[in-house]
Scaffold this motif. Structure first.
Motif, mmCIF file in Angstrom:
data_model
loop_
_atom_site.group_PDB
_atom_site.id
_atom_site.type_symbol
_atom_site.label_atom_id
_atom_site.label_comp_id
_atom_site.label_asym_id
_atom_site.label_seq_id
_atom_site.Cartn_x
_atom_site.Cartn_y
_atom_site.Cartn_z
ATOM 1 N N MET A 141 0.770 -1.141 -0.021
ATOM 2 C CA MET A 141 0.014 0.030 -0.092
ATOM 3 C C MET A 141 0.857 1.092 -0.007
ATOM 4 O O MET A 141 1.623 1.567 1.145
ATOM 5 C CB MET A 141 -0.856 -0.051 1.197
ATOM 6 C CG MET A 141 -1.838 1.275 1.390
ATOM 7 S SD MET A 141 -2.630 1.307 2.743
ATOM 8 C CE MET A 141 -3.721 -0.285 2.812
ATOM 9 N N TYR A 142 0.850 1.963 -1.005
ATOM 10 C CA TYR A 142 1.592 3.258 -1.244
ATOM 11 C C TYR A 142 0.989 4.277 -0.827
ATOM 12 O O TYR A 142 -0.030 4.686 -1.401
ATOM 13 C CB TYR A 142 2.242 3.382 -2.736
ATOM 14 C CG TYR A 142 3.279 2.456 -3.065
ATOM 15 C CD1 TYR A 142 4.575 2.778 -3.176
ATOM 16 C CD2 TYR A 142 2.975 1.111 -3.425
ATOM 17 C CE1 TYR A 142 5.610 1.716 -3.390
ATOM 18 C CE2 TYR A 142 3.789 0.148 -3.724
ATOM 19 C CZ TYR A 142 5.358 0.605 -3.821
ATOM 20 O OH TYR A 142 6.174 -0.168 -4.154
ATOM 21 N N LEU A 143 1.589 5.212 0.246
ATOM 22 C CA LEU A 143 0.912 6.195 0.814
ATOM 23 C C LEU A 143 1.755 7.695 0.415
ATOM 24 O O LEU A 143 3.024 7.680 0.145
ATOM 25 C CB LEU A 143 0.874 6.068 2.063
ATOM 26 C CG LEU A 143 0.157 4.674 2.686
ATOM 27 C CD1 LEU A 143 0.376 4.883 4.172
ATOM 28 C CD2 LEU A 143 -1.136 4.848 2.295
ATOM 29 N N GLY A 144 0.959 8.898 0.287
ATOM 30 C CA GLY A 144 1.714 10.103 0.359
ATOM 31 C C GLY A 144 0.814 11.022 1.140
ATOM 32 O O GLY A 144 -0.396 10.570 1.498
ATOM 33 N N GLY A 145 1.258 12.129 1.273
ATOM 34 C CA GLY A 145 0.401 13.204 2.095
ATOM 35 C C GLY A 145 -0.853 13.410 1.380
ATOM 36 O O GLY A 145 -1.013 13.451 0.235
ATOM 37 N N SER A 146 -1.855 13.590 2.307
ATOM 38 C CA SER A 146 -3.230 13.602 1.770
ATOM 39 C C SER A 146 -3.539 15.162 1.157
ATOM 40 O O SER A 146 -4.213 15.227 0.328
ATOM 41 C CB SER A 146 -4.376 13.576 2.819
ATOM 42 O OG SER A 146 -5.669 13.634 2.495
ATOM 43 N N PHE A 147 -2.599 16.020 1.808
ATOM 44 C CA PHE A 147 -2.901 17.354 1.227
ATOM 45 C C PHE A 147 -1.511 17.861 0.695
ATOM 46 O O PHE A 147 -1.374 19.102 0.474
ATOM 47 C CB PHE A 147 -3.356 18.523 2.285
ATOM 48 C CG PHE A 147 -4.700 17.831 2.851
ATOM 49 C CD1 PHE A 147 -5.792 17.905 1.920
ATOM 50 C CD2 PHE A 147 -4.585 17.222 3.901
ATOM 51 C CE1 PHE A 147 -7.369 17.322 2.373
ATOM 52 C CE2 PHE A 147 -6.022 16.778 4.323
ATOM 53 C CZ PHE A 147 -7.177 16.672 3.709
ATOM 54 N N GLY A 148 -0.663 17.068 0.212
ATOM 55 C CA GLY A 148 0.583 17.492 -0.264
ATOM 56 C C GLY A 148 1.761 16.592 0.168
ATOM 57 O O GLY A 148 1.542 15.336 0.192
ATOM 58 N N GLY A 149 2.853 16.977 0.113
ATOM 59 C CA GLY A 149 4.165 16.155 0.540
ATOM 60 C C GLY A 149 4.130 15.508 1.940
ATOM 61 O O GLY A 149 3.359 16.216 2.834
ATOM 62 N N LEU A 150 5.107 14.766 2.168
ATOM 63 C CA LEU A 150 5.139 14.072 3.450
ATOM 64 C C LEU A 150 6.037 15.192 4.602
ATOM 65 O O LEU A 150 6.342 16.303 4.092
ATOM 66 C CB LEU A 150 6.073 13.231 3.613
ATOM 67 C CG LEU A 150 5.635 11.656 2.825
ATOM 68 C CD1 LEU A 150 6.268 10.585 3.136
ATOM 69 C CD2 LEU A 150 3.885 11.497 3.057
ATOM 70 N N PRO A 151 5.598 15.228 5.801
ATOM 71 C CA PRO A 151 6.415 15.985 6.585
ATOM 72 C C PRO A 151 7.795 15.984 6.653
ATOM 73 O O PRO A 151 8.364 14.930 6.364
ATOM 74 C CB PRO A 151 5.881 15.601 7.894
ATOM 75 C CG PRO A 151 4.694 14.993 7.970
ATOM 76 C CD PRO A 151 4.814 14.207 6.463
ATOM 77 N N ALA A 152 8.767 17.148 6.816
ATOM 78 C CA ALA A 152 10.011 17.064 6.827
ATOM 79 C C ALA A 152 10.725 16.112 7.512
ATOM 80 O O ALA A 152 11.952 15.359 7.197
ATOM 81 C CB ALA A 152 10.336 18.495 7.305
ATOM 82 N N GLU A 153 10.211 15.509 8.534
ATOM 83 C CA GLU A 153 10.679 14.446 9.542
ATOM 84 C C GLU A 153 10.797 13.154 8.605
ATOM 85 O O GLU A 153 11.490 12.179 9.260
ATOM 86 C CB GLU A 153 9.822 14.459 10.925
ATOM 87 C CG GLU A 153 10.196 15.481 11.622
ATOM 88 C CD GLU A 153 9.118 16.562 11.483
ATOM 89 O OE1 GLU A 153 8.981 17.668 12.398
ATOM 90 O OE2 GLU A 153 8.548 16.745 10.513
#
Length: 250
Positions: A141-153
């Protein structure tokens, strides 16, 4: 705003056509992928056998005895302009254990990123993810940010060389993406935790419980709870919880 860019139509062998909407991981592009996917499903075209949504494209498998590449592309181009609305996404709350021994690469990832381990855990469990696609192996299951990129951490590059197999249910990060594994596989990603949830289970009526486009929130659990929930999952329970989406907070 300007008009949306036209998609590209790319042959994939003799019986598949890829409709590519862009080159980035972007919720707006993914919405266009899912809109076309929904439109094709609603149209029920004879000779269109299967559709496979990804981050930024839709692969359409077809019967070459019924369609030529050009005719299919022209049909899809007309269909895409309608932007059929898709069903409202579900939100799933998935238990996640970041404690030893499940967060196998957590210390290594924290050292590379120059942050504390708990900062990675907080960012991962505090983010709202979107299911962008399944691929590579069953239940991945490939995931990304729901409203953009992932957090910097969570922004870490892939490894130069793969690490030994990560077990099923591993929570991986790399290259601006997050992932839940479905089977044990070597990986160039970093395993920061594990979930007892089976993303792919033949015994369930819905072998893949979450649809592409659904939302994911990870809820931290301790190692003892993981073992209890893992036993329940082995017995056939889903152990993930579906929100009603009345609770709008991650």
């Amino acid at each position: 705003m300007g008009a949306e860019a036209k998609p590209r139509y790319l042959p994939a062998g003799e019986s598949a056509l890829v409709v590519e909407f862009g080159q980035t991981i972007d919720p707006a592009l993914h919405d266009r992928v899912l809109a076309l996917d929904a439109a094709i499903a609603g149209a029920r075209f004879e000779g269109v056998n299967e559709t496979v949504p990804t981050y930024r494209s839709l692969m359409v498998h077809f019967d070459p005895g019924r369609w030529t590449m050009q005719a299919l592309a022209e049909m899809l181009d007309r269909l895409e302009t309608a932007h059929s609305p898709r069903a409202a996404p579900k939100r799933w709350r998935i238990p996640a254990c970041y404690d030893p021994p499940f967060g196998e690469d957590l210390a290594e990832a924290a050292a590379i990123l120059g942050v504390r381990e708990d900062a990675i855990v907080a960012a991962h469990s505090g983010a709202l993810f979107r299911v962008y696609m399944y691929g590579f192996a069953p239940g991945f299951m490939y995931l990304g940010g729901s409203f953009g990129g992932l957090p910097a951490e969570l922004q870490i590059s892939r490894r130069a060389t793969p690490r030994p197999p990560a077990p099923p249910g591993s929570l991986l990060i790399a290259g601006g993406q997050a992932l839940i594994t479905g089977v044990a596989m070597p990986t160039g990603w970093y395993a920061i935790g594990r979930t007892p949830v089976k993303t792919f289970e033949r015994r369930r009526e819905r072998m893949f419980f979450a649809d592409v486009g659904d939302e994911i929130v990870f809820e931290p659990i301790d190692a003892a709870t993981f073992e209890i929930m893992s036993a329940a999952a082995e017995a056939g329970d889903l152990v993930a919880r579906e929100d009603t989406l009345q609770d709008s907070n991650p």
